[in-house]
Design an enzyme around this catalytic site. Sequence first.
Site, PDB file in Angstrom:
ATOM      1  N   ASP A 167       0.827  -1.211   0.000  1.00 16.17           N
ATOM      2  CA  ASP A 167       0.000   0.000   0.000  1.00 16.17           C
ATOM      3  C   ASP A 167       0.865   1.268   0.000  1.00 16.17           C
ATOM      4  O   ASP A 167       2.083   1.199  -0.189  1.00 16.17           O
ATOM      5  CB  ASP A 167      -0.971  -0.023   1.198  1.00 16.17           C
ATOM      6  N   GLU A 170       3.776   1.018   2.092  1.00 19.79           N
ATOM      7  CA  GLU A 170       4.711  -0.038   1.721  1.00 19.79           C
ATOM      8  C   GLU A 170       4.590  -1.224   2.663  1.00 19.79           C
ATOM      9  O   GLU A 170       5.579  -1.811   3.088  1.00 19.79           O
ATOM     10  CB  GLU A 170       6.131   0.562   1.634  1.00 19.79           C
ATOM     11  N   GLU A 326       8.511  14.387   7.813  1.00 18.65           N
ATOM     12  CA  GLU A 326       7.546  13.357   7.421  1.00 18.65           C
ATOM     13  C   GLU A 326       6.489  13.198   8.507  1.00 18.65           C
ATOM     14  O   GLU A 326       5.297  13.101   8.230  1.00 18.65           O
ATOM     15  CB  GLU A 326       8.295  12.040   7.213  1.00 18.65           C
TER      16      GLU A 326
HETATM   17  C1  BGC Z   1       6.223   6.067   3.128  1.00 21.59           C
HETATM   18  C2  BGC Z   1       5.843   6.142   1.669  1.00 21.59           C
HETATM   19  C3  BGC Z   1       6.696   7.153   0.939  1.00 21.59           C
HETATM   20  C4  BGC Z   1       8.173   6.965   1.219  1.00 21.59           C
HETATM   21  C5  BGC Z   1       9.019   8.078   0.642  1.00 21.59           C
HETATM   22  C6  BGC Z   1       7.710   5.854   3.256  1.00 21.59           C
HETATM   23  O1  BGC Z   1       8.058   5.832   4.608  1.00 21.59           O
HETATM   24  O2  BGC Z   1       5.537   5.013   3.762  1.00 21.59           O
HETATM   25  O3  BGC Z   1       4.502   6.497   1.528  1.00 21.59           O
HETATM   26  O4  BGC Z   1       6.446   7.038  -0.430  1.00 21.59           O
HETATM   27  O5  BGC Z   1       8.383   6.911   2.593  1.00 21.59           O
HETATM   28  O6  BGC Z   1       8.618   9.319   1.135  1.00 21.59           O
END
Ligand code: BGC
Length: 383
Positions: A167, A170, A326
């Site tokens: 998803d 990931e 993030e």
């Molecule tokens: C997230 C993803 C994202 C990736 C890069 C991962 O930790 O779960 O949604 O695409 O980081 O930002």
Amino acid sequence: MPPTTDDHRLTALAEQSAALISSLQTPEGAYPASPTFSAYVGYSWFRDGAFIADGMSSWGEAASAEQFFDWCARVLEARSDHLERIVEAALAGRPVPDEAMLPTRFTFDGREGDDEWWDFQLDGYGTWLWAVGEHVGRHGADPSRWRTAVELSVDYLVSSWDRPCYDWWEEHPMHRHGSTLGCIVAGLRAALGLGVLDETRASAATAAAAAAEARLKGEAVSDGHLAKWIGSSEVDASLAAVVGLLNVVGAGTDIGRRTIDAVEDDLTKDGGVHRYLDDTFYGGGQWPLLSCMLGLAHARAGSTARARELLDWAASTAATDGSMPEQVDRHLLAPTRVDEWVDRWGSVAQPLLWSHAMLIRLVVELGLRPDADVRRATSDARA
Ligand code: BGC
């Protein structure tokens, strides 16, 4: 109403965000997920990149978005034989194994890279098409330069949309996820809207989009809201995008409203939004990009006051230098699970370009950027 001081602070942060994204876009056109975070360094994701391109396009940075689409197109065209094999195998009823499907991220020069990753994810191949569609609608760009890559993506999604895969986060590769289905529907619809598909492809895309939409609205629903995956009763904050930005489920429909409510009730504390209840990644904190996704859904449902609160919350996560993370640890779902991730990958990714892009996109959605047309003209002149 004249802009308030706060509006200026938000537009300044959005402006700074666009400048940061521009400065980090690679000469090849890729958007790094994060320039410094150990596990992401050197890679660009179709998912993150599509939302980043949409944010930049909405801010008037048309050339930046187009360079990203050019990068996606090169990545896809370089794999046309591989894609053809995937499609033929699926048509013959002998689908290739997950490991032979396309990865979710690529190095800036378009390779798959040497690091192990949770790679088979379909959503990005829908989101990049969706972002092209948004951009073409917004700026009137000619989509024919991406025609081959659009065709390859459509063939890939038409042949494989129904496969379980990892998803947005990931994880959970054994399921069909509500947000992945939503991204696929959004992408196929956008591809159809570009007017570059021949009749055969267009009718295959129409049929696959309808089937995926029926599955999403018929099976990936629990208690009236979209569900994390088919068979789950949980909600996932990524579903706010399916309702808001991707507009696959209208924000004003019953399912749309119930999804917004479920994300608010189950996953939101103050203006901070968790990914899902069992999240343990860095302790399961709150993601500013998800506050913005939820804000966009609220804005589309007409709740601009709540959208603004969510935007303010997202902006409050920016450090003094303006960089956005993030996630933040103001409210953790699994506080004992922070250290293992810090030991493994270092501190939380910051800046995360996707966070910056979502702030930009919500600022634009809320009309805090009255000079957008001027910026558009400047950017077009440069392109
Ligand atoms: C997230 C993803 C994202 C990736 C890069 C991962 O930790 O779960 O949604 O695409 O980081 O930002």
